[in-house]
Design an enzyme around this catalytic site. Structure first.
Site, PDB file in Angstrom:
ATOM      1  N   LYS A   1      33.113   8.996  -1.511  1.00  0.00           N
ATOM      2  CA  LYS A   1      33.002   7.624  -1.019  1.00  0.00           C
ATOM      3  C   LYS A   1      33.084   7.687   0.499  1.00  0.00           C
ATOM      4  O   LYS A   1      34.095   8.100   1.071  1.00  0.00           O
ATOM      5  CB  LYS A   1      34.126   6.751  -1.584  1.00  0.00           C
ATOM      6  CG  LYS A   1      34.031   5.312  -1.098  1.00  0.00           C
ATOM      7  CD  LYS A   1      35.217   4.468  -1.543  1.00  0.00           C
ATOM      8  CE  LYS A   1      35.499   3.417  -0.488  1.00  0.00           C
ATOM      9  NZ  LYS A   1      36.731   2.671  -0.749  1.00  0.00           N
TER      10      LYS A   1
ATOM     11  N   GLY B   1      41.712  -5.138   1.607  1.00  0.00           N
ATOM     12  CA  GLY B   1      43.088  -5.589   1.442  1.00  0.00           C
ATOM     13  C   GLY B   1      43.276  -7.094   1.576  1.00  0.00           C
ATOM     14  O   GLY B   1      44.386  -7.595   1.412  1.00  0.00           O
TER      15      GLY B   1
ATOM     16  N   ALA C   1      36.177  -3.546  -2.045  1.00  0.00           N
ATOM     17  CA  ALA C   1      37.041  -4.187  -1.040  1.00  0.00           C
ATOM     18  C   ALA C   1      36.969  -5.711  -1.088  1.00  0.00           C
ATOM     19  O   ALA C   1      35.915  -6.296  -1.287  1.00  0.00           O
ATOM     20  CB  ALA C   1      36.702  -3.727   0.371  1.00  0.00           C
ATOM     21  N   GLY C   2      38.123  -6.319  -0.929  1.00  0.00           N
ATOM     22  CA  GLY C   2      38.215  -7.768  -0.838  1.00  0.00           C
ATOM     23  C   GLY C   2      38.419  -8.462  -2.176  1.00  0.00           C
ATOM     24  O   GLY C   2      38.604  -9.672  -2.231  1.00  0.00           O
TER      25      GLY C   2
ATOM     26  N   ASN D   1      41.720  -1.812  -5.358  1.00  0.00           N
ATOM     27  CA  ASN D   1      42.998  -1.110  -5.401  1.00  0.00           C
ATOM     28  C   ASN D   1      44.183  -2.072  -5.351  1.00  0.00           C
ATOM     29  O   ASN D   1      44.943  -2.229  -6.307  1.00  0.00           O
ATOM     30  CB  ASN D   1      43.078  -0.116  -4.239  1.00  0.00           C
ATOM     31  CG  ASN D   1      44.336   0.752  -4.249  1.00  0.00           C
ATOM     32  OD1 ASN D   1      44.588   1.450  -3.293  1.00  0.00           O
ATOM     33  ND2 ASN D   1      45.134   0.737  -5.293  1.00  0.00           N
TER      34      ASN D   1
END
Lengths: 372, 265
Positions: B100, B161, B188-189, B210
């Protein structure tokens, strides 16, 4: 290995014989905070106790936080539950000496404006854990009363009740002083082998030590038996007379649980990072920038503080990041205290003594206990 | 339950949820959350200092033990050379060609560097890596990457995040329309299962997240919730969503009201 059910403390005693491991002599291997608490507790319950001290315990580098409520955000529920009465257990263990090495004025949890949602998230977590009554909202007026140095600097904060902090090097000395004064013996050296009833030390000058009971309270060295890994923590200490704080201050940070801990005499400890890396090389610039940024966010006068020292410790952790007690005839292992050594050492020591005597183990410790 | 499979980077998967390995309460809880989510791909950041002397080995072994495909990432890299060096270490440590590609261009927003990511992708493709490039929703950057030979794109939903969800669903939709044959993953997000479902309803092939799972009060319960949301979103996409209308449209025809008599018509 068998994990004990919640009500199985009597089962454990019967596994070990009705009298538990009762005997007269005990060897505690490992003089970190876990080993010293266990040794002092066993000594006071009548065991003739020898502590094997390898020196340089990682516990001396810790923040010394006794902060179960604040830890709700980072620890599993059993760890929080076992740490709830940590301050009271430390008072019992060290008595009047505790006042000289620690305080119990709670912690202040705050955040810069962009991170305010993290304060709400923390409160949600604490309430979910059933500990909402230990979290008190702090408005600017209350902040002025609690921490005058921070008045006007933070708009929102939480004050946690029933939390405290110790100064680890001083608290280790206090434990040592009490242990020696009350008749405990100390052997300097590293254990090469730790087994039931006996301990082999490194080097030729020491024969095998033998006793009715061996307590394995080693840190990472216990990886010869357990799946321990080292979790890196970096800290920095500064000195300034410009800022006075009455209690640890945590600025909620998206990556690390970082505290600024007043240590008296103008000293402040800032720690600690949490990195999944087993490397005790000195702190990185990146980590120091993060630690010092937190310090500066708490009060800009810290910009003029002197950096007294920085350091690194490796926390001994099991895959569930919780401690484990494994008991068999002639041997009790208590390892993997991770970032909760100071929080949990007294209750784990009481558990070890309980198992050794065949009496009750504190209920919150039961999730950590296995019979070999 | 019927299981539909799909392929990415030469591997066949049944789950369309990929999750990160950072910031769980413990590695054991991470394993439980991964298992509850059904995810088959887990991303791990490999920093240069952890690779040195294999200081991160104990944690990597726990990740390898999860029975997932490992997708190493280059988080923390600042230059193309660093990215390539970390990718090579990751190939050795995790025995995979997957990488990645994460190259941050701005420290405040953690927005990916659109110029660097294209250069780094070219360098990695030349070395035989399967590149998962992390980008914004920029159509032109995506075009450069596809032209360079990438058949996977990972646009952000919102800044890393932040948990804001899809800030620009129209741009994700445009990527889907313009690159129908590319594997499109939102990374992400994503803060809530509904965000993940929304990405899947747009026709994305998978989502990666995550923090929303790792930092939940109950990561295992949240992992399960995300697994269900991703499945629901994919099924909805395959079943064909209705097009939204600007006005009410009764399910039962109102035969006594001619349509030209309706209010506002």
């Amino acid at each position: 290995m068998v994990r004990l059910a919640d009500n199985a403390s009597s089962g454990l005693a019967s596994h070990l014989g009705d009298d538990g491991l009762r005997g007269t002599s005990a060897i505690v291997v490992g003089a970190g905070v876990g080993g010293r608490c266990a040794a002092l507790t066993l000594l006071r319950q009548g065991w003739s106790t020898t502590l094997v001290d390898g020196g340089d315990p990682v516990a001396a580098k810790a923040g010394g936080m006794l902060a179960p409520v604040s830890e709700v955000d980072h620890a599993e529920p059993p760890v929080v539950a076992a740490g709830l009465d940590s301050v009271a257990r430390w008072k019992r263990l060290l008595g009047d000496a505790l006042a000289g090495v620690g305080s119990d004025r709670g912690s202040l949890l705050t955040a810069l404006r962009p991170e305010w949602p993290l304060l709400d998230q923390l409160a949600d977590r604490v309430r979910r854990a059933g500990l909402g009554d230990r979290l008190v909202a702090v408005d600017p007026d209350r902040l002025r009363a609690l921490e005058p140095a921070l008045a006007g600097r933070f708009v929102r904060a939480w004050h946690t009740r029933d939390e405290g902090v110790v100064d680890p090097p001083a608290a280790l000395s206090a434990l040592d002083a009490a242990y020696v004064a009350e008749g405990g013996r100390v052997v300097r050296g590293w254990a090469a082998e730790v087994g039931a009833h006996q301990v082999a030390l490194d080097g030729d000058e020491h024969p095998h030590l033998t006793a009715d009971l061996v307590v394995d309270a080693r840190g990472l060295a216990a990886r010869d038996t357990l799946a321990l890994r080292g979790v890196r923590g970096e800290f920095v200490e500064v000195h300034t007379d410009e800022v006075v704080l009455g209690r640890p201050v945590r600025v909620l940070h998206p990556r690390h649980p970082l505290y600024v801990v007043p240590r008296g005499g103008g000293r402040f400890y800032v720690g600690a990072t949490e990195v999944e890396r087993e490397d005790d090389a000195p702190p990185t610039v990146r980590s120091l920038l993060e630690l010092l940024s937190v310090l500066h966010a708490v009060h800009p006068a810290f910009a003029e503080a002197e950096v007294v020292r920085s350091g690194v410790g490796l926390r001994p952790a099991l895959p569930d990041n919780a401690p484990r007690i494994v008991a068999q005839e002639g041997l009790i292992r208590v390892n993997g205290l991770h970032r909760h050594g100071w929080l949990l050492a007294p209750i784990l020591a009481d558990a070890v003594a309980g198992i050794a005597a065949g009496s009750a183990v504190p209920t919150p410790v039961l999730p950590f206990v296995e019979a070999a | 339950m019927d299981v539909d499979t799909w392929t990415i980077g030469g591997r066949t998967l049944s789950s369309r949820l990929m999750i990160g390995s950072a910031r769980y309460p413990s590695p054991a809880r991470m394993a439980d959350a991964v298992s509850a989510s059904g995810a088959e791909v887990i991303t791990v950041s490999l920093r240069r200092e952890s690779a040195k002397d294999r200081a991160g080995q104990a944690f990597w072994d726990l990740v390898k033990g999860l029975d997932c495909h490992v997708l190493p990432n280059t988080a923390g890299c600042r230059t193309v050379d660093e990215v390539v060096a970390i990718a090579q270490m990751a190939r050795e440590v995790f025995d995979t060609d997957w990488i990645k590609l994460e190259l941050i261009g701005d420290d405040v927003t953690l927005q990916p560097d659109p110029v660097g990511v294209v250069r780094a992708a070219e360098a990695l493709l030349a070395e035989g890596f399967v590149v998962f490039p992390y980008i914004t929703e920029d159509l032109v950057v995506a075009r450069y990457l596809v032209d360079a030979g990438c058949d996977i794109l990972m646009p952000w939903g919102a800044p890393i995040g932040s948990g804001q969800g899809l800030a620009h669903p129209d741009r994700i939709r445009a990527l889907r329309d313009r690159f129908p044959d590319v594997r499109l993953l939102v990374d992400a997000g994503i803060g809530a299962p509904s965000h993940a479902a929304a990405a899947m309803e747009l026709g994305c092939d998978a989502v990666l997240l995550n923090t929303a799972i790792a930092r939940a009060a109950d990561p295992v319960g949240m992992g399960r919730a995300f697994g269900e949301a991703v499945r629901a979103g994919r099924r909805a996409f395959e079943a064909g969503l209705m097009a939204p209308l600007p006005h009410a449209e009764a399910s039962t025809p109102t035969t006594d009201v001619p349509f030209w008599h309706r209010a506002g018509a």
